[in-house]
Each structure stands twice: as C-alpha cells, then as structure tokens.
Scaffold this motif. Structure first.
Motif, mmCIF file in Angstrom:
data_model
loop_
_atom_site.group_PDB
_atom_site.id
_atom_site.type_symbol
_atom_site.label_atom_id
_atom_site.label_comp_id
_atom_site.label_asym_id
_atom_site.label_seq_id
_atom_site.Cartn_x
_atom_site.Cartn_y
_atom_site.Cartn_z
ATOM 1 N N ASN A 89 0.827 -1.209 0.000
ATOM 2 C CA ASN A 89 0.000 0.000 0.000
ATOM 3 C C ASN A 89 0.861 1.257 0.000
ATOM 4 O O ASN A 89 0.577 2.225 -0.721
ATOM 5 N N ILE A 90 1.902 1.250 0.791
ATOM 6 C CA ILE A 90 2.817 2.399 0.832
ATOM 7 C C ILE A 90 3.459 2.604 -0.530
ATOM 8 O O ILE A 90 3.595 3.738 -1.009
ATOM 9 N N GLN A 91 3.862 1.515 -1.167
ATOM 10 C CA GLN A 91 4.482 1.614 -2.488
ATOM 11 C C GLN A 91 3.511 2.226 -3.493
ATOM 12 O O GLN A 91 3.895 3.101 -4.286
ATOM 13 N N GLU A 92 2.276 1.809 -3.471
ATOM 14 C CA GLU A 92 1.280 2.371 -4.393
ATOM 15 C C GLU A 92 1.056 3.850 -4.122
ATOM 16 O O GLU A 92 0.956 4.657 -5.051
ATOM 17 N N GLN A 93 0.987 4.229 -2.855
ATOM 18 C CA GLN A 93 0.785 5.635 -2.520
ATOM 19 C C GLN A 93 1.981 6.480 -2.947
ATOM 20 O O GLN A 93 1.817 7.617 -3.402
ATOM 21 N N LEU A 94 3.172 5.931 -2.839
ATOM 22 C CA LEU A 94 4.359 6.656 -3.304
ATOM 23 C C LEU A 94 4.325 6.838 -4.820
ATOM 24 O O LEU A 94 4.693 7.910 -5.335
ATOM 25 N N LYS A 95 3.889 5.820 -5.543
ATOM 26 C CA LYS A 95 3.770 5.943 -7.001
ATOM 27 C C LYS A 95 2.772 7.042 -7.351
ATOM 28 O O LYS A 95 3.031 7.872 -8.238
ATOM 29 N N ASN A 96 1.635 7.048 -6.653
ATOM 30 C CA ASN A 96 0.624 8.086 -6.902
ATOM 31 C C ASN A 96 1.179 9.468 -6.571
ATOM 32 O O ASN A 96 0.944 10.436 -7.297
ATOM 33 N N ALA A 97 1.905 9.577 -5.484
ATOM 34 C CA ALA A 97 2.476 10.867 -5.095
ATOM 35 C C ALA A 97 3.473 11.347 -6.143
ATOM 36 O O ALA A 97 3.499 12.536 -6.487
ATOM 37 N N GLN A 102 4.709 15.015 -10.600
ATOM 38 C CA GLN A 102 5.067 15.277 -12.001
ATOM 39 C C GLN A 102 3.983 16.112 -12.686
ATOM 40 O O GLN A 102 4.298 17.026 -13.462
ATOM 41 N N GLN A 103 2.729 15.840 -12.399
ATOM 42 C CA GLN A 103 1.645 16.626 -12.997
ATOM 43 C C GLN A 103 1.708 18.079 -12.527
ATOM 44 O O GLN A 103 1.531 19.012 -13.329
ATOM 45 N N ILE A 104 1.975 18.286 -11.225
ATOM 46 C CA ILE A 104 2.067 19.651 -10.693
ATOM 47 C C ILE A 104 3.225 20.386 -11.346
ATOM 48 O O ILE A 104 3.096 21.564 -11.744
ATOM 49 N N LYS A 105 4.371 19.730 -11.492
ATOM 50 C CA LYS A 105 5.519 20.362 -12.148
ATOM 51 C C LYS A 105 5.175 20.732 -13.584
ATOM 52 O O LYS A 105 5.522 21.818 -14.069
ATOM 53 N N TYR A 106 4.520 19.837 -14.286
ATOM 54 C CA TYR A 106 4.143 20.093 -15.675
ATOM 55 C C TYR A 106 3.225 21.311 -15.756
ATOM 56 O O TYR A 106 3.421 22.190 -16.594
ATOM 57 N N GLU A 107 2.227 21.371 -14.878
ATOM 58 C CA GLU A 107 1.292 22.499 -14.883
ATOM 59 C C GLU A 107 2.015 23.796 -14.555
ATOM 60 O O GLU A 107 1.755 24.846 -15.159
#
Length: 131
Positions: A89-97, A102-107
């Motif tokens: 679960n932690i690994q999945e949350q890190l991937k989402n984060a 990356q989306q925030i940086k792109y925006e």
C-alpha cells in the motif's frame, strides 16, 4: 623344593603364613588406607572437573544469549512477513504521489511559459502595419 616332615613345624609355618596373609589382606583393605586412596583420587580429579564445570556454565550462558538473539531475529522476520500488504500500500501511494508531483511540475512549467509569452507580447510594441 624340600618337604618338611616335621608335623609341628608344618603347622607352625601354615599358621604363620595364614597370619601373614591375613595381615596383608587387612592392610590392603584397611578403611583408613581406602579413605587415603579416595582422598588422593579426589584431590587429583576434582579441580579439573570444577574447571570444566565452570567452562560449561560459561558456554551455557553464552549459548543462552545466542538463543535469545536468534529468537528475536525470528520474531522480526515473522513480523516482516506480516507487513507485506501495508508495504505494498505504501508503495502504491508513493507511485501516486510521484505521478501527482510530475503533474504539478508540468502544470507549473506550462503556466510559467504562458505567462512569459503574455509578458513578451505586452512588452513588444505593435508595429504599424499599413492597412
């Protein structure tokens, strides 16, 4: 060997050898002599036995410490086995984060570029183009 024909001498010699044999047997099996032999045996054999006993006790103490270490390690390994799902679960949350970062940086870079283009457009004078 010569035989003694005197019966009185034979009886006396038999009695003397019997008494001598009895005395030798008594001396060899006398309790105080047996106790002396036991004491000598104990005096020679007990100190090495005590030293070995002390060594065995020290080894037992060391072994007990190693046993506790191994028990603790096994408990830690078993608890790690039970943590597989939370770690996934932690690994999945890190991937989402990371994805959201990356989306925030792109925006942010896109907005920065559009504001720079707008600023550049405002700062450049418009040329008079003949109509």
């Amino acid at each position: 060997m010569t035989e003694i024909h005197d019966p009185d001498l034979q009886a006396k010699s038999r009695r003397a050898t019997g008494i001598l044999s009895e005395n030798l047997h008594f001396v060899a099996n006398e309790p105080s002599l047996a106790f002396y032999r036991l004491q000598e045996h104990v005096r020679k054999s007990v100190p090495p036995m005590i030293e070995k006993r002390v060594q065995v006790q020290k080894l037992h103490k060391d072994l007990q410490g190693h046993y506790y270490d191994v028990e603790y390690a096994l408990g830690a390994i078993n608890s790690i086995k039970n943590c597989e799902e939370p770690l996934n679960n932690i690994q999945e949350q890190l991937k989402n984060a990371l994805f959201l970062s990356q989306q925030i940086k792109y925006e942010q870079t896109r907005r920065l570029k559009t504001t720079q283009i707008d600023n550049d457009a405002q700062s450049k004078p418009i040329k008079n183009v003949p109509i």
